[in-house]
Design an enzyme around this catalytic site. Structure first.
Site, short mmCIF file in Angstrom:
data_model
loop_
_atom_site.label_atom_id
_atom_site.label_comp_id
_atom_site.label_asym_id
_atom_site.label_seq_id
_atom_site.Cartn_x
_atom_site.Cartn_y
_atom_site.Cartn_z
N ASP A 194 0.97 -1.29 -0.20
CA ASP A 194 -0.03 -0.66 0.11
C ASP A 194 1.08 1.23 -0.01
O ASP A 194 2.13 0.77 0.29
CB ASP A 194 -0.39 -0.10 1.04
CG ASP A 194 -2.12 0.66 1.24
OD1 ASP A 194 -1.99 1.54 0.19
OD2 ASP A 194 -3.34 0.05 1.56
N GLY A 243 4.16 1.20 -1.54
CA GLY A 243 4.12 1.11 -2.89
C GLY A 243 2.62 2.00 -3.62
O GLY A 243 1.79 2.18 -3.26
N ASP A 244 2.50 2.42 -5.15
CA ASP A 244 1.56 2.88 -5.14
C ASP A 244 1.06 1.93 -6.71
O ASP A 244 2.13 2.15 -7.40
CB ASP A 244 1.90 5.08 -6.17
CG ASP A 244 0.44 5.28 -6.92
OD1 ASP A 244 -0.60 4.06 -6.83
OD2 ASP A 244 0.06 6.84 -6.46
N PHE A 245 -0.14 1.87 -6.85
CA PHE A 245 -0.48 0.14 -7.82
C PHE A 245 -0.81 1.24 -8.90
O PHE A 245 -0.97 0.49 -9.39
CB PHE A 245 -1.60 -0.31 -6.99
CG PHE A 245 -2.79 0.02 -6.80
CD1 PHE A 245 -4.00 1.44 -7.52
CD2 PHE A 245 -3.18 0.19 -5.49
CE1 PHE A 245 -5.00 1.59 -6.51
CE2 PHE A 245 -4.60 0.04 -4.30
CZ PHE A 245 -5.24 0.72 -5.50
N HIS A 247 -13.63 -1.94 -6.48
CA HIS A 247 -15.29 -0.89 -6.34
C HIS A 247 -14.91 0.46 -6.22
O HIS A 247 -15.75 1.68 -5.94
CB HIS A 247 -16.16 -1.88 -4.73
CG HIS A 247 -15.48 -0.81 -4.09
ND1 HIS A 247 -16.66 -1.14 -2.76
CD2 HIS A 247 -15.03 -0.81 -3.25
CE1 HIS A 247 -16.29 -0.64 -1.77
NE2 HIS A 247 -14.92 -0.48 -1.27
#
Length: 343
Positions: free
Chosen positions: A206, A232-234, A252
């Protein structure tokens, strides 16, 4: 010959005034009533003193919670002695690790007034939260405040914990060695999988702001050997490689385009035979039964620019487009399921 029951307005009236029930419970949680009671028993006057309540409506408030089965009571009015119902005691006392009231506090303090603008959201397609009046987007504001972020992560964990435990126990991990939970927040899903499946090495992935919270959770649970926390940044980074990739209440929040991108990233990070698992309030394909999933999708309208909840057939469509070969669904608790895709 069967006698037809007369049509009556009970369902209409119960649903239309359902906010009476909701706001009464949310107010009790927000004031800390169930925490004040804890494992004890108290008179109405003692509760009044602890919570700073007025004489007027004191017993109406407490007895409404009795009638809704959140409190138990002996005696009546001035002779009444109140205590928590079993589920209230377990899940609504802040001093217990099973507390799930964080999400209810957020419902009371944030979502309840925003839902008053549902009609505007339906007509404009725009979020109705802080952003409507020039405030920061919800996630941006939460992630900028360490205290708010910790409360939010704790609240979400409380809501999902039962589902995480059920998934960790019921999913067959025997053919896998590693798992990466994308958008892992406090690391609770990874922790449960590691706890119940000793051979699985887990990663919770995350944003950097969440890393200290996840590390604290993992350390407190003495699972440092089984779970690593990766920042991290997805949206920007490739996902860590693993045999199983999970996303809990992540998809969602985003548009179909972003959902497609995230599913593709999961596919790319998996080996052949690897598994992608999405834990959400998956809407039934006929869109008639999982009303909570449908209402949660309306909540995504309130909270996000393009997010929406989805059915299992929607999930299948995304997975087939990404290249997955097989899909299935595993019911968890209540309205929540694990949607599964095999590479």
């Amino acid at each position: 010959m069967e006698t037809q029951q007369p049509i009556n307005p009970s369902k209409i009236l119960q649903t239309g005034t359902g906010f009476f029930n909701s706001k009464t419970l949310l107010t009790a949680v927000n004031m800390g009533l169930f925490t004040v009671l804890g494992d004890d028993k108290m008179s109405g006057k003692d509760i009044q003193k602890n919570l700073g309540l007025h004489d007027r409506s004191l017993y109406d408030f407490l007895d409404a919670l009795v009638a809704m089965a959140f409190l138990e009571r002996t005696g009546i009015k001035t002779t009444a002695i109140y205590s928590n119902a079993l589920d209230s005691n377990l899940f609504l006392d802040k001093n217990k690790p099973t507390y799930v009231g964080g999400i209810l506090e957020m419902c009371n303090n944030r979502l309840y007034p925003f839902w008053n603008n549902l009609e505007a959201g339906l007509k404009t397609g725009l979020p109705q939260n802080e952003t409507k009046n020039g405030g920061k987007p919800f996630f941006e504001e939460i992630y900028a405040d360490p205290k708010k972020l910790k409360e939010f992560v704790s609240g979400m964990a409380g809501v999902q914990m039962g589902n995480f435990i059920t998934f960790a126990k019921q999913f067959d991990f025997s053919n896998y060695k590693s798992l990466c939970d994308i958008g892992g927040a406090g690391g609770h899903l990874s922790a449960q999988v590691a706890m119940h499946n000793k051979h699985i090495k887990c990663t919770s992935f995350d944003l950097p702001a969440v890393t200290p919270i996840a590390k604290e959770v993992i350390s407190t649970m003495h699972l440092n050997d089984g779970v690593q926390v990766v920042s991290g940044d997805f949206f920007v980074d490739d996902l860590p490689k693993a045999d199983v990739i999970t996303m809990g209440n992540v998809l969602h929040d985003w548009s179909k385009k972003d959902k497609r991108m995230l599913v593709q990233k999961a596919y790319d990070a998996l080996p052949k035979g690897g598994t992608f698992v999405v834990i959400e309030n998956i809407i039934d394909n006929d869109r008639r039964e999982n009303h909570f999933g449908l209402l949660m999708s309306l909540n995504m309208l309130i909270e996000t620019p393009e997010g929406y909840d989805f059915s299992f057939s929607d999930f299948q469509e995304l997975c087939v487009a990404a290249g997955f070969s097989k899909t299935s669904i595993m019911p968890l608790i209540g309205p929540t399921s694990a949607a599964i895709a095999i590479k």
